[in-house]
Motif scaffolding. Structure first.
Motif, PDB file in Angstrom:
ATOM      1  N   PRO A  42     -16.205   8.436 -45.802  1.00  9.94           N
ATOM      2  CA  PRO A  42     -16.968   9.452 -46.520  1.00  9.94           C
ATOM      3  C   PRO A  42     -18.339   8.984 -47.005  1.00  9.94           C
ATOM      4  O   PRO A  42     -19.208   9.812 -47.274  1.00  9.94           O
ATOM      5  CB  PRO A  42     -16.069   9.819 -47.695  1.00  9.94           C
ATOM      6  CG  PRO A  42     -15.183   8.631 -47.870  1.00  9.94           C
ATOM      7  CD  PRO A  42     -15.010   8.035 -46.518  1.00  9.94           C
ATOM      8  N   ALA A  43     -18.574   7.692 -47.108  1.00 10.76           N
ATOM      9  CA  ALA A  43     -19.867   7.191 -47.586  1.00 10.76           C
ATOM     10  C   ALA A  43     -20.710   6.603 -46.452  1.00 10.76           C
ATOM     11  O   ALA A  43     -21.668   5.892 -46.695  1.00 10.76           O
ATOM     12  CB  ALA A  43     -19.651   6.150 -48.683  1.00 10.76           C
ATOM     13  N   THR A  44     -20.349   6.908 -45.221  1.00 13.85           N
ATOM     14  CA  THR A  44     -21.062   6.384 -44.058  1.00 13.85           C
ATOM     15  C   THR A  44     -22.420   7.058 -43.900  1.00 13.85           C
ATOM     16  O   THR A  44     -22.526   8.269 -43.998  1.00 13.85           O
ATOM     17  CB  THR A  44     -20.236   6.642 -42.782  1.00 13.85           C
ATOM     18  OG1 THR A  44     -18.942   6.105 -42.969  1.00 13.85           O
ATOM     19  CG2 THR A  44     -20.878   6.018 -41.576  1.00 13.85           C
ATOM     20  N   THR A  45     -23.468   6.274 -43.669  1.00 11.73           N
ATOM     21  CA  THR A  45     -24.787   6.828 -43.368  1.00 11.73           C
ATOM     22  C   THR A  45     -24.852   7.091 -41.874  1.00 11.73           C
ATOM     23  O   THR A  45     -24.483   6.240 -41.072  1.00 11.73           O
ATOM     24  CB  THR A  45     -25.896   5.836 -43.775  1.00 11.73           C
ATOM     25  OG1 THR A  45     -25.817   5.635 -45.184  1.00 11.73           O
ATOM     26  CG2 THR A  45     -27.270   6.377 -43.429  1.00 11.73           C
ATOM     27  N   LEU A  46     -25.300   8.289 -41.503  1.00 12.41           N
ATOM     28  CA  LEU A  46     -25.363   8.665 -40.100  1.00 12.41           C
ATOM     29  C   LEU A  46     -26.799   8.668 -39.597  1.00 12.41           C
ATOM     30  O   LEU A  46     -27.704   9.126 -40.290  1.00 12.41           O
ATOM     31  CB  LEU A  46     -24.775  10.058 -39.899  1.00 12.41           C
ATOM     32  CG  LEU A  46     -23.356  10.284 -40.389  1.00 12.41           C
ATOM     33  CD1 LEU A  46     -22.967  11.738 -40.184  1.00 12.41           C
ATOM     34  CD2 LEU A  46     -22.392   9.377 -39.659  1.00 12.41           C
ATOM     35  N   ARG A  47     -27.000   8.173 -38.408  1.00 14.19           N
ATOM     36  CA  ARG A  47     -28.302   8.248 -37.736  1.00 14.19           C
ATOM     37  C   ARG A  47     -28.140   9.232 -36.591  1.00 14.19           C
ATOM     38  O   ARG A  47     -27.330   9.023 -35.681  1.00 14.19           O
ATOM     39  CB  ARG A  47     -28.728   6.887 -37.201  1.00 14.19           C
ATOM     40  CG  ARG A  47     -30.075   6.917 -36.527  1.00 14.19           C
ATOM     41  CD  ARG A  47     -30.489   5.506 -36.099  1.00 14.19           C
ATOM     42  NE  ARG A  47     -31.754   5.541 -35.425  1.00 14.19           N
ATOM     43  CZ  ARG A  47     -31.907   5.669 -34.096  1.00 14.19           C
ATOM     44  NH1 ARG A  47     -30.851   5.778 -33.336  1.00 14.19           N
ATOM     45  NH2 ARG A  47     -33.095   5.706 -33.560  1.00 14.19           N
ATOM     46  N   ILE A  48     -28.880  10.328 -36.656  1.00 17.47           N
ATOM     47  CA  ILE A  48     -28.770  11.401 -35.672  1.00 17.47           C
ATOM     48  C   ILE A  48     -30.004  11.359 -34.783  1.00 17.47           C
ATOM     49  O   ILE A  48     -31.129  11.419 -35.281  1.00 17.47           O
ATOM     50  CB  ILE A  48     -28.653  12.764 -36.370  1.00 17.47           C
ATOM     51  CG1 ILE A  48     -27.454  12.750 -37.318  1.00 17.47           C
ATOM     52  CG2 ILE A  48     -28.546  13.884 -35.340  1.00 17.47           C
ATOM     53  CD1 ILE A  48     -27.486  13.823 -38.364  1.00 17.47           C
ATOM     54  N   GLU A 102     -27.820  10.603 -45.376  1.00 19.09           N
ATOM     55  CA  GLU A 102     -27.126   9.813 -46.394  1.00 19.09           C
ATOM     56  C   GLU A 102     -25.881  10.571 -46.833  1.00 19.09           C
ATOM     57  O   GLU A 102     -25.916  11.783 -47.029  1.00 19.09           O
ATOM     58  CB  GLU A 102     -28.041   9.593 -47.609  1.00 19.09           C
ATOM     59  CG  GLU A 102     -29.312   8.828 -47.294  1.00 19.09           C
ATOM     60  CD  GLU A 102     -29.066   7.362 -46.999  1.00 19.09           C
ATOM     61  OE1 GLU A 102     -28.072   6.809 -47.516  1.00 19.09           O
ATOM     62  OE2 GLU A 102     -29.865   6.786 -46.240  1.00 19.09           O
ATOM     63  N   ARG A 103     -24.785   9.861 -46.961  1.00 21.96           N
ATOM     64  CA  ARG A 103     -23.547  10.487 -47.392  1.00 21.96           C
ATOM     65  C   ARG A 103     -22.968   9.737 -48.579  1.00 21.96           C
ATOM     66  O   ARG A 103     -23.255   8.566 -48.728  1.00 21.96           O
ATOM     67  CB  ARG A 103     -22.556  10.478 -46.232  1.00 21.96           C
ATOM     68  CG  ARG A 103     -23.042  11.354 -45.103  1.00 21.96           C
ATOM     69  CD  ARG A 103     -22.128  11.252 -43.938  1.00 21.96           C
ATOM     70  NE  ARG A 103     -20.769  10.967 -44.324  1.00 21.96           N
ATOM     71  CZ  ARG A 103     -19.699  11.615 -43.916  1.00 21.96           C
ATOM     72  NH1 ARG A 103     -19.799  12.559 -43.083  1.00 21.96           N
ATOM     73  NH2 ARG A 103     -18.501  11.290 -44.312  1.00 21.96           N
ATOM     74  N   PRO A 104     -22.207  10.342 -49.436  1.00 17.10           N
ATOM     75  CA  PRO A 104     -21.699  11.702 -49.297  1.00 17.10           C
ATOM     76  C   PRO A 104     -22.793  12.733 -49.566  1.00 17.10           C
ATOM     77  O   PRO A 104     -23.699  12.502 -50.362  1.00 17.10           O
ATOM     78  CB  PRO A 104     -20.598  11.792 -50.335  1.00 17.10           C
ATOM     79  CG  PRO A 104     -20.963  10.796 -51.360  1.00 17.10           C
ATOM     80  CD  PRO A 104     -21.702   9.695 -50.640  1.00 17.10           C
TER      81      PRO A 104
END
Length: 59
Positions: free
Chosen positions: A28-34, A49-51
């Motif tokens: 749930p706290a993973t940062t995603l690069r799209i 940035e997550r959450p």
């Protein structure tokens, strides 16, 4: 999109479209690069940035 599609929200009309996607993050706290590449070869990148807060009045 998901809320509008499943609840038939008016006046926002939505339907299935092939450009929507989903990804299962490792936590749930993973940062995603799209990164998206269009049909012309142009690439756009965004970091999420997550959450991230979620509600029906998102902008």
């Amino acid at each position: 999109h998901k809320i509008a599609y499943t609840r038939k929200t008016v006046p926002f009309q939505t339907a299935y479209n092939p450009h929507m996607w989903r990804y299962r993050a490792s936590g749930p706290a993973t940062t995603l690069r799209i990164e998206v590449t269009d049909s012309f070869g142009c690439t756009s990148t965004e970091t999420m940035e997550r959450p991230k807060a979620f509600h029906t009045r998102m902008r």
